[in-house]
Design a protein around this motif. Structure first.
Motif, mmCIF file in Angstrom:
data_model
loop_
_atom_site.group_PDB
_atom_site.id
_atom_site.type_symbol
_atom_site.label_atom_id
_atom_site.label_comp_id
_atom_site.label_asym_id
_atom_site.label_seq_id
_atom_site.Cartn_x
_atom_site.Cartn_y
_atom_site.Cartn_z
ATOM 1 N N LYS A 1 0.832 -1.280 -0.118
ATOM 2 C CA LYS A 1 -0.001 -0.002 -0.047
ATOM 3 C C LYS A 1 0.916 1.388 0.035
ATOM 4 C CE LYS A 1 -3.823 -2.485 0.255
ATOM 5 N NZ LYS A 1 -4.672 -2.742 -0.806
ATOM 6 N N ASP A 2 1.935 1.025 0.701
ATOM 7 C CA ASP A 2 2.647 2.388 0.839
ATOM 8 C C ASP A 2 4.266 2.126 0.627
ATOM 9 O OD1 ASP A 2 4.231 4.496 1.428
ATOM 10 O OD2 ASP A 2 3.497 4.749 3.483
ATOM 11 N N PHE A 3 4.938 2.387 -0.594
ATOM 12 C CA PHE A 3 6.268 1.826 -0.817
ATOM 13 C C PHE A 3 7.168 2.861 0.067
ATOM 14 C CE2 PHE A 3 4.405 -0.365 -4.526
ATOM 15 C CZ PHE A 3 5.222 -1.364 -4.411
ATOM 16 N N TYR A 4 6.630 3.883 0.613
ATOM 17 C CA TYR A 4 7.798 4.670 1.495
ATOM 18 C C TYR A 4 7.818 4.121 2.692
ATOM 19 C CZ TYR A 4 7.718 8.016 -2.169
ATOM 20 O OH TYR A 4 7.764 8.725 -3.700
ATOM 21 N N LEU B 1 6.668 -7.675 3.135
ATOM 22 C CA LEU B 1 5.665 -7.859 2.005
ATOM 23 C C LEU B 1 6.384 -7.784 0.678
ATOM 24 C CD1 LEU B 1 2.931 -8.517 1.116
ATOM 25 C CD2 LEU B 1 2.325 -6.256 1.177
ATOM 26 N N TYR B 2 6.771 -6.803 0.136
ATOM 27 C CA TYR B 2 7.465 -6.743 -1.226
ATOM 28 C C TYR B 2 8.574 -7.596 -1.304
ATOM 29 C CZ TYR B 2 8.337 -4.286 -5.626
ATOM 30 O OH TYR B 2 8.506 -4.163 -7.068
ATOM 31 N N TYR B 3 9.392 -7.689 -0.454
ATOM 32 C CA TYR B 3 10.622 -8.651 -0.598
ATOM 33 C C TYR B 3 10.189 -9.925 -0.773
ATOM 34 C CZ TYR B 3 14.322 -5.414 1.047
ATOM 35 O OH TYR B 3 15.475 -4.499 1.104
ATOM 36 N N ARG B 4 8.982 -10.398 -0.198
ATOM 37 C CA ARG B 4 8.574 -11.867 -0.425
ATOM 38 C C ARG B 4 7.887 -12.044 -1.805
ATOM 39 N NH1 ARG B 4 10.954 -11.127 3.818
ATOM 40 N NH2 ARG B 4 12.461 -11.650 2.415
ATOM 41 N N VAL C 1 15.966 -11.544 -1.733
ATOM 42 C CA VAL C 1 15.984 -9.851 -2.112
ATOM 43 C C VAL C 1 17.153 -9.320 -0.957
ATOM 44 C CG1 VAL C 1 14.907 -7.760 -1.759
ATOM 45 C CG2 VAL C 1 13.796 -9.513 -3.071
ATOM 46 N N TYR C 2 18.004 -8.373 -1.171
ATOM 47 C CA TYR C 2 18.993 -8.045 -0.619
ATOM 48 C C TYR C 2 19.129 -6.398 -0.464
ATOM 49 C CZ TYR C 2 21.843 -7.952 -4.716
ATOM 50 O OH TYR C 2 22.284 -7.730 -5.998
ATOM 51 N N ASP C 3 18.505 -5.809 -1.428
ATOM 52 C CA ASP C 3 18.539 -4.276 -1.016
ATOM 53 C C ASP C 3 17.386 -3.726 -2.057
ATOM 54 O OD1 ASP C 3 19.614 -3.831 -3.569
ATOM 55 O OD2 ASP C 3 21.360 -2.999 -2.876
ATOM 56 N N HIS C 4 16.932 -2.377 -1.593
ATOM 57 C CA HIS C 4 16.088 -1.813 -2.626
ATOM 58 C C HIS C 4 16.499 -0.059 -2.573
ATOM 59 C CE1 HIS C 4 14.141 -1.132 1.330
ATOM 60 N NE2 HIS C 4 13.429 -0.285 0.542
ATOM 61 N N LEU C 5 15.837 0.475 -3.618
ATOM 62 C CA LEU C 5 16.131 1.883 -3.713
ATOM 63 C C LEU C 5 14.808 2.538 -4.285
ATOM 64 C CD1 LEU C 5 18.216 4.177 -3.027
ATOM 65 C CD2 LEU C 5 18.890 3.889 -5.464
ATOM 66 N N LEU C 6 14.368 3.472 -3.488
ATOM 67 C CA LEU C 6 13.227 4.257 -3.976
ATOM 68 C C LEU C 6 13.819 5.590 -4.452
ATOM 69 C CD1 LEU C 6 10.037 4.337 -4.264
ATOM 70 C CD2 LEU C 6 10.355 5.498 -1.961
ATOM 71 N N ARG D 1 8.835 8.785 -9.877
ATOM 72 C CA ARG D 1 9.172 8.017 -8.696
ATOM 73 C C ARG D 1 9.181 6.643 -9.267
ATOM 74 N NH1 ARG D 1 5.703 12.203 -6.986
ATOM 75 N NH2 ARG D 1 6.354 13.253 -5.254
ATOM 76 N N SER D 2 10.131 5.967 -8.630
ATOM 77 C CA SER D 2 10.495 4.493 -9.040
ATOM 78 C C SER D 2 11.337 3.609 -7.930
ATOM 79 C CB SER D 2 11.179 4.510 -10.439
ATOM 80 O OG SER D 2 12.501 5.031 -10.149
ATOM 81 N N MET D 3 10.915 2.312 -7.957
ATOM 82 C CA MET D 3 11.424 1.291 -7.185
ATOM 83 C C MET D 3 12.268 0.545 -7.638
ATOM 84 S SD MET D 3 11.648 0.017 -3.989
ATOM 85 C CE MET D 3 10.556 0.592 -2.677
ATOM 86 N N GLU D 4 13.490 0.333 -7.255
ATOM 87 C CA GLU D 4 14.371 -0.775 -7.913
ATOM 88 C C GLU D 4 14.793 -1.611 -6.666
ATOM 89 O OE1 GLU D 4 18.511 0.857 -8.691
ATOM 90 O OE2 GLU D 4 17.003 2.206 -9.658
ATOM 91 N N ILE D 5 14.507 -3.139 -7.013
ATOM 92 C CA ILE D 5 15.135 -3.869 -5.706
ATOM 93 C C ILE D 5 15.817 -4.968 -6.622
ATOM 94 C CG2 ILE D 5 12.776 -5.324 -6.330
ATOM 95 C CD1 ILE D 5 12.453 -5.455 -3.047
ATOM 96 N N ARG D 6 16.688 -5.598 -5.878
ATOM 97 C CA ARG D 6 17.898 -6.493 -6.450
ATOM 98 C C ARG D 6 17.449 -7.694 -5.768
ATOM 99 N NH1 ARG D 6 20.319 -1.826 -5.691
ATOM 100 N NH2 ARG D 6 21.078 -0.514 -7.755
ATOM 101 N N CYS D 7 17.597 -8.998 -6.308
ATOM 102 C CA CYS D 7 17.271 -10.195 -5.965
ATOM 103 C C CYS D 7 18.320 -11.088 -6.652
ATOM 104 C CB CYS D 7 16.014 -10.401 -6.631
ATOM 105 S SG CYS D 7 15.411 -12.185 -5.689
ATOM 106 N N LEU D 8 18.757 -12.082 -5.802
ATOM 107 C CA LEU D 8 19.882 -13.047 -6.181
ATOM 108 C C LEU D 8 19.009 -14.442 -6.159
ATOM 109 C CD1 LEU D 8 23.477 -13.464 -5.323
ATOM 110 C CD2 LEU D 8 22.082 -15.495 -5.727
ATOM 111 N N VAL D 9 19.007 -15.028 -7.331
ATOM 112 C CA VAL D 9 18.098 -16.357 -7.692
ATOM 113 C C VAL D 9 19.237 -17.516 -7.890
ATOM 114 C CG1 VAL D 9 16.387 -17.571 -8.803
ATOM 115 C CG2 VAL D 9 16.373 -14.910 -8.730
ATOM 116 N N LEU D 10 19.019 -18.536 -7.088
ATOM 117 C CA LEU D 10 19.865 -19.664 -7.257
ATOM 118 C C LEU D 10 19.163 -20.649 -8.282
ATOM 119 C CD1 LEU D 10 20.995 -20.758 -3.658
ATOM 120 C CD2 LEU D 10 22.251 -19.230 -5.304
#
Length: 278
Positions: free
Chosen positions: A76-79, A87-90, A107-112, A267-276
């Motif tokens: 509901k609120d990316f801030y 929630l978003y990480y999952r 997921v190990y980090d994000h940036l708004l 406004r944008s959200m980027e999120i980094r995820c490592l996948v095995l």
């Protein structure tokens, strides 16, 4: 807005790195001793950036290094940092495994990122004044061969380095469609290994590496006009499989000269995820 009736391409200014004789570096803070924060210089090139929506069915994460998905979020609120982490990480981890067939994702980090009223839409240097991060106007990839492998050890220290893995960036608009400074992604197959410029990224307590990119007429750029908050752009920033068709995806924000003057601030959200992988 009917994106299917948009132009097939726009011309955008992209900041390519100028090759150096010495090793490139960029500090991510303001040095207090008067030393330069970077030795990097950028060559602004007017590039043809194709409307990916018009050829969307021919583009894929494995074939080109990027893909657009319809992926509404329950956030509901990316801030709200807690809501994003809990929630978003999952959501992203589940999406990453679904689309790649991976066995585990983290997921190990994000940036708004947020463009502020009265501030430039793009930044070419380091964040030096504590303001909210703006869109980055230099062509880059978040990892190198060295730092990509190092990230595996940081995220999954228990995993053998021979196990194949991906590092994915999930990029989406927040609150409003992205119109004024969209993200351009380069078809990974159009990039030669000789185009990369390994660059040290220096933080107060550590040092990392990214790739900048020198210009080539062979590069094929795409963007998705008027991306909506329910859409997400997924692109590879590292694929440990050397035989993969698309391993690393150069990307860069640009000012869209066709955007209306009253377009909402980006406004944008980027999120980094490592996948095995299996």
């Amino acid at each position: 807005m009917n994106v299917q009736k948009m132009n097939s391409f726009v011309m955008g200014e992209l900041g390519y790195a100028v090759p150096l004789r010495e090793r490139a570096f960029q500090t991510m803070y303001e040095p207090q001793d008067g030393t330069p924060g970077t030795n990097c210089a950028y060559d602004m090139r007017s590039c043809r950036i194709s409307n990916a929506r018009q050829v969307e069915s021919s583009l894929s994460l494995e074939g080109n290094g990027f893909e657009l998905l319809d992926a509404p979020s329950a956030v509901k609120d990316f801030y709200d940092e807690a809501e994003v982490a809990n929630l978003y990480y999952r959501e992203i981890e589940e999406l990453a495994m679904d689309m790649t067939g991976g066995t585990k994702a983290r997921v190990y980090d994000h940036l708004l990122r947020q463009r502020e009223e009265g501030r430039p839409s793009l930044t070419m240097g380091r964040p030096g004044d504590g303001s909210k991060p703006a869109a980055v106007g230099r062509v880059h990839n978040d990892y190198t061969e060295t730092s990509g492998m190092a990230r595996l050890n940081m995220v999954f220290p228990e995993v053998e380095p021979q196990l194949p893995f991906l590092i994915l960036n999930f990029w989406r608009p927040v609150l409003n469609p992205v119109i004024d400074t969209p993200l351009a992604v380069c078809d990974a197959r159009s990039v030669s290994m000789t185009d990369w410029i390994e660059t040290d990224i220096i933080y107060p307590t550590r040092k990392g590496q990214i790739y900048m990119l020198k210009h080539s007429d062979a590069h094929r750029w795409h963007y998705y006009p008027t991306m909506q908050p329910y859409e997400i752009l997924v692109f590879k920033t590292y694929d440990s499989r050397r035989a993969a068709a698309a391993r690393m995806t150069p990307h860069c924000a640009f000012d869209d000269v066709t955007a209306p003057g009253d377009a909402p601030l980006r406004r944008s959200m980027e999120i980094r995820c490592l996948v095995l992988l299996k």
